[in-house]
Motif scaffolding. Structure first.
Motif, PDB file in Angstrom:
ATOM      1  N   THR A 293       0.821  -1.206   0.000  1.00  0.00           N
ATOM      2  CA  THR A 293       0.000   0.000   0.000  1.00  0.00           C
ATOM      3  C   THR A 293       0.860   1.264   0.000  1.00  0.00           C
ATOM      4  O   THR A 293       0.591   2.234  -0.709  1.00  0.00           O
ATOM      5  N   GLN A 294       1.932   1.216   0.807  1.00  0.00           N
ATOM      6  CA  GLN A 294       2.841   2.369   0.847  1.00  0.00           C
ATOM      7  C   GLN A 294       3.524   2.586  -0.494  1.00  0.00           C
ATOM      8  O   GLN A 294       3.688   3.722  -0.954  1.00  0.00           O
ATOM      9  N   LYS A 295       3.907   1.494  -1.158  1.00  0.00           N
ATOM     10  CA  LYS A 295       4.544   1.618  -2.479  1.00  0.00           C
ATOM     11  C   LYS A 295       3.571   2.228  -3.481  1.00  0.00           C
ATOM     12  O   LYS A 295       3.943   3.088  -4.294  1.00  0.00           O
ATOM     13  N   ARG A 296       2.315   1.753  -3.415  1.00  0.00           N
ATOM     14  CA  ARG A 296       1.325   2.305  -4.346  1.00  0.00           C
ATOM     15  C   ARG A 296       1.137   3.811  -4.116  1.00  0.00           C
ATOM     16  O   ARG A 296       1.000   4.591  -5.065  1.00  0.00           O
ATOM     17  N   LYS A 297       1.111   4.233  -2.832  1.00  0.00           N
ATOM     18  CA  LYS A 297       0.960   5.659  -2.539  1.00  0.00           C
ATOM     19  C   LYS A 297       2.124   6.469  -3.120  1.00  0.00           C
ATOM     20  O   LYS A 297       1.924   7.544  -3.692  1.00  0.00           O
ATOM     21  N   ASN A 298       3.354   5.950  -2.978  1.00  0.00           N
ATOM     22  CA  ASN A 298       4.521   6.663  -3.514  1.00  0.00           C
ATOM     23  C   ASN A 298       4.453   6.782  -5.029  1.00  0.00           C
ATOM     24  O   ASN A 298       4.747   7.829  -5.615  1.00  0.00           O
ATOM     25  N   ILE A 299       4.043   5.669  -5.659  1.00  0.00           N
ATOM     26  CA  ILE A 299       3.946   5.682  -7.129  1.00  0.00           C
ATOM     27  C   ILE A 299       2.880   6.673  -7.579  1.00  0.00           C
ATOM     28  O   ILE A 299       3.047   7.432  -8.533  1.00  0.00           O
ATOM     29  N   VAL A 300       1.774   6.689  -6.863  1.00  0.00           N
ATOM     30  CA  VAL A 300       0.692   7.617  -7.224  1.00  0.00           C
ATOM     31  C   VAL A 300       1.147   9.068  -7.064  1.00  0.00           C
ATOM     32  O   VAL A 300       0.856   9.927  -7.894  1.00  0.00           O
ATOM     33  N   ASN A 301       1.905   9.371  -6.017  1.00  0.00           N
ATOM     34  CA  ASN A 301       2.389  10.743  -5.805  1.00  0.00           C
ATOM     35  C   ASN A 301       3.330  11.175  -6.930  1.00  0.00           C
ATOM     36  O   ASN A 301       3.280  12.307  -7.419  1.00  0.00           O
ATOM     37  N   ILE A 302       4.209  10.245  -7.342  1.00  0.00           N
ATOM     38  CA  ILE A 302       5.143  10.562  -8.438  1.00  0.00           C
ATOM     39  C   ILE A 302       4.379  10.828  -9.728  1.00  0.00           C
ATOM     40  O   ILE A 302       4.652  11.775 -10.479  1.00  0.00           O
ATOM     41  N   ASP A 303       3.380   9.964  -9.987  1.00  0.00           N
ATOM     42  CA  ASP A 303       2.583  10.157 -11.204  1.00  0.00           C
ATOM     43  C   ASP A 303       1.830  11.478 -11.169  1.00  0.00           C
ATOM     44  O   ASP A 303       1.701  12.176 -12.197  1.00  0.00           O
ATOM     45  N   VAL A 304       1.326  11.858 -10.018  1.00  0.00           N
ATOM     46  CA  VAL A 304       0.618  13.137  -9.903  1.00  0.00           C
ATOM     47  C   VAL A 304       1.550  14.295 -10.167  1.00  0.00           C
ATOM     48  O   VAL A 304       1.208  15.273 -10.852  1.00  0.00           O
ATOM     49  N   ASP A 305       2.786  14.238  -9.644  1.00  0.00           N
ATOM     50  CA  ASP A 305       3.750  15.320  -9.872  1.00  0.00           C
ATOM     51  C   ASP A 305       4.092  15.445 -11.343  1.00  0.00           C
ATOM     52  O   ASP A 305       4.186  16.550 -11.900  1.00  0.00           O
ATOM     53  N   LEU A 306       4.295  14.280 -11.995  1.00  0.00           N
ATOM     54  CA  LEU A 306       4.621  14.322 -13.427  1.00  0.00           C
ATOM     55  C   LEU A 306       3.466  14.891 -14.234  1.00  0.00           C
ATOM     56  O   LEU A 306       3.639  15.697 -15.151  1.00  0.00           O
ATOM     57  N   ALA A 307       2.264  14.478 -13.891  1.00  0.00           N
ATOM     58  CA  ALA A 307       1.108  14.988 -14.633  1.00  0.00           C
ATOM     59  C   ALA A 307       0.938  16.478 -14.412  1.00  0.00           C
ATOM     60  O   ALA A 307       0.589  17.238 -15.336  1.00  0.00           O
ATOM     61  N   ALA A 308       1.206  16.936 -13.226  1.00  0.00           N
ATOM     62  CA  ALA A 308       1.066  18.364 -12.945  1.00  0.00           C
ATOM     63  C   ALA A 308       2.091  19.183 -13.722  1.00  0.00           C
ATOM     64  O   ALA A 308       1.804  20.252 -14.251  1.00  0.00           O
TER      65      ALA A 308
END
Length: 333
Positions: A293-308
């Motif tokens: 779950t923690q790994k998924r959260k980190n991946i999601v945060n990175i993807d959000v930063d890239l999309a932004a």
């Protein structure tokens, strides 16, 4: 009628030794355990003794060893019950397994019924003659013959014994009474008797023993009813296949020299080990789930930063770059 006796009736508190003595004396058999009658042949002949000529003895198999042969004997018994309109349920599936408690309970009912029909007296019944038509009766009669001969010899000896016993007992009694007179002289010079204090002490001791026996019998009846309630509960279809219920059944049906208690303890310890293993596995699975779950959260945060960063306008990019430049200049200054 004994066909409708309840579970707390006195018939269900008759001991094994009394039941065995009744069976062996009535049918001239040589049984050593109540569960040896699990074939159903003994029950059929007991009903034949209570109702002479009603049971088709040629259909009874005293040599039954397999369950299907025993079931045939119980079918004969059930037919007799139907003719006599007896509503007692025969639990054939339990009786054929030779369980001591089930066979003892049913045999206690049989004794109660036969006593109620014949009044406890079946002297005119000839079990050996009636058993000759049954399959395997010859072997049964051969095994029971030595015990019957021993019984006859004992009865014959007891008939001849009283004359000699009386002759030999007279001097012994007289000598005993004389010694009693010598050892216990009374103040009046007559025959010695118990004093009032001794008699009172003996009566008090007898009363205490009677009270103790009564309390023990009540305690026995109480625990027997509890065990019977537990047995009925274990027979419920909803829970009878649970491991805990199987362990309870092993304890209930264990004999004095049986190793079922050891097996039950081993089974319970094995279940504890399985529970501990399952708890460890569940803890490991929970830890893995937390890490994933923690790994998924980190991946999601990175993807959000890239999309932004991809969606920023050119002006915002220039302003961000200028901010970075200014920040760098401040640091260098």
């Amino acid at each position: 009628m004994a066909a409708h006796i309840g579970m707390m009736d006195g018939a269900y508190f008759v001991g094994r030794s009394e039941i065995l003595a009744w069976i062996n004396s009535t049918l001239h058999l040589n049984l050593s355990k109540v569960e040896e009658a699990c074939t159903g042949a003994v029950h059929c002949q007991l009903m034949d003794a209570a109702h002479p000529g009603l049971v088709p003895m040629h259909k009874v198999n005293f040599d039954a060893k397999n369950e299907y042969e025993m079931i045939q004997n119980y079918k004969v018994l059930q037919d007799v019950f139907s003719k006599l309109k007896i509503t007692k349920h025969i639990e054939v599936s339990k009786l054929v397994k030779g369980r001591p408690l089930d066979n003892l309970e049913f045999m206690q009912w049989m004794k109660r019924y036969c006593d109620s029909v014949s009044g406890g007296n079946i002297h005119s019944y000839n079990p050996l003659e009636r058993r000759e038509a049954c399959k395997g009766a010859k072997e049964v009669n051969k095994r029971s013959a030595p015990s019957q001969n021993a019984t006859k010899n004992a009865s014959t000896a007891s008939k001849h014994a009283p004359h000699s016993t009386r002759r030999n007992d007279v001097p012994h009694v007289s000598s005993t009474s004389q010694s009693g007179k010598i050892s216990r002289p009374s103040s009046s010079g007559g025959a010695s008797t118990y004093s009032e204090a001794e008699r009172t002490a003996h009566e008090q001791q007898i009363t205490e023993l009677k009270l103790s026996v009564d309390s023990l019998e009540k305690e026995r009846d109480f625990y027997f009813s509890k065990l019977r309630d537990i047995e009925i509960l274990c027979q419920c279809p909803e829970i009878e296949n649970l491991p805990v219920i199987e362990a309870v059944k092993r304890i209930l049906y264990a004999m004095d020299d049986d190793a079922s208690l050891v097996d039950t303890e081993a089974m319970i310890s094995e279940q504890h080990q399985q529970v501990e293993t399952l708890s460890c596995v569940s803890d490991e699975a929970e830890e893995r789930l937390r890490v994933d779950t923690q790994k998924r959260k980190n991946i999601v945060n990175i993807d959000v930063d890239l999309a932004a960063s991809n969606t920023l306008s050119p002006k915002q990019r220039i302003s961000d770059a200028s901010d970075v430049h200014c920040t760098g200049s401040l640091v260098t200054y």
